[in-house]
Enzyme design. Structure first.
Site, mmCIF file in Angstrom:
data_model
loop_
_atom_site.group_PDB
_atom_site.id
_atom_site.type_symbol
_atom_site.label_atom_id
_atom_site.label_comp_id
_atom_site.label_asym_id
_atom_site.label_seq_id
_atom_site.Cartn_x
_atom_site.Cartn_y
_atom_site.Cartn_z
ATOM 1 N N LYS A 90 0.847 -1.197 0.000
ATOM 2 C CA LYS A 90 0.000 0.000 0.000
ATOM 3 C C LYS A 90 0.877 1.241 0.000
ATOM 4 O O LYS A 90 1.747 1.395 0.882
ATOM 5 C CB LYS A 90 -0.845 0.013 1.267
ATOM 6 C CG LYS A 90 -2.299 -0.244 1.042
ATOM 7 C CD LYS A 90 -2.945 -0.417 2.386
ATOM 8 C CE LYS A 90 -4.254 0.300 2.448
ATOM 9 N NZ LYS A 90 -4.877 0.117 3.764
HETATM 10 C C1 E4P Z 1 -8.152 0.452 3.862
HETATM 11 O O1 E4P Z 1 -7.410 0.167 2.952
HETATM 12 C C2 E4P Z 1 -8.110 1.759 4.537
HETATM 13 O O2 E4P Z 1 -6.867 2.001 5.105
HETATM 14 C C3 E4P Z 1 -9.215 1.834 5.563
HETATM 15 O O3 E4P Z 1 -10.409 1.372 4.952
HETATM 16 C C4 E4P Z 1 -9.403 3.214 6.143
HETATM 17 O O4 E4P Z 1 -10.555 3.250 6.929
HETATM 18 P P1 E4P Z 1 -10.900 4.463 7.936
HETATM 19 O O5 E4P Z 1 -11.186 5.677 7.120
HETATM 20 O O6 E4P Z 1 -12.105 3.976 8.680
HETATM 21 O O7 E4P Z 1 -9.680 4.641 8.807
#
Ligand code: E4P
Length: 229
Positions: A90
């Site tokens: 990521k």
């Molecule tokens: C997933 O890849 C993201 O990091 C995650 O869904 C972020 O979620 P949040 O906005 O609830 O922290």
């Protein structure tokens, strides 16, 4: 639509796998931190966590970079990708991130571009070679924008220009978000465990189960009360 679990907690991942509804996992530094706090004295580090997740799930596991320059991102991504073949790296969208995505995707390392809040960002990530782009639905809704609208636009954009990246609907907060992500054609929804639990439920299902059980017992009682012939 595939279902990824948006968590770093091994117990939640194991439960979703047992239910047969976990095609992959996304983690991020905040989720890792929450899992460490939950595990207390038994907490494990990020590498160990990703390897343990890979033992549980047969599917892509997103592990997030925490460095900020292109050179650092490339080195860190190579390291993360070396941990296990299921690792998808990521990388947040920005200039250094795009340059890293280009270089890494040319090496065959799969990238999930994270923190996508606009169609332009999604386009750039896909053009740079990302395997996945992750529009953040809940965080956009939080500031009065239309998160699911961005997911829909991104799905259409990739389809119209024949770009191979897949859309992961991320930052999902409730069951309306998951249903809408499916309705607009997201390839993947990454779902927090409490939302996955909620998706199974409906008050009419509970009511229906209770009525069937009551009727079954009524029939059994009537049969038992029949005179013996
Ligand atoms: C997933 O890849 C993201 O990091 C995650 O869904 C972020 O979620 P949040 O906005 O609830 O922290």
């Amino acid at each position: 639509m595939k279902i990824f679990l948006d968590t770093a907690r091994l117990d939640e991942i194991q439960q979703a796998v047992d239910w047969g509804v976990c095609d992959g996992v996304t983690t991020n530094p905040s989720l890792h931190s929450r899992a460490v706090a939950h595990e207390g004295d038994n907490a494990i580090g990020y590498r160990e966590r990703i390897l343990r997740i890979a033992d549980i799930v047969d599917g892509p596991i997103s592990a997030e970079c925490v460095t900020r320059t292109t050179v650092e991102l490339i080195a860190e991504a190579r390291e993360l990708a070396s941990w296990h073949p299921s690792v998808v790296v990521k990388i947040p969208i920005d200039g250094p991130g795009l340059a890293a995505i280009k270089a890494l995707s040319e090496e065959g390392i799969r990238i999930n571009t994270t923190l996508i809040f606009s169609l332009n960002q999604a386009l750039l990530a896909a053009r740079a070679g990302a395997a996945y782009v992750s529009p953040f639905v809940g965080r956009l809704d939080d500031i009065g924008e239309n998160g699911i609208g961005l997911v829909a636009d991104t799905v259409n954009l990739l389809d119209r220009f024949n770009l191979p990246a897949q859309v992961i609907a991320a930052s999902l907060r409730n069951t309306d978000h998951t249903a809408e992500a499916a309705r607009v054609g997201a390839h993947v929804a990454t779902i927090p465990f409490p939302v996955l639990e909620q998706m199974q439920r409906h008050p009419l299902t509970d009511k229906g189960i209770q009525a069937f059980l009551d009727d079954w017992h009524k029939a059994e009682a009537a049969l038992r009360a029949q005179p013996v012939s």
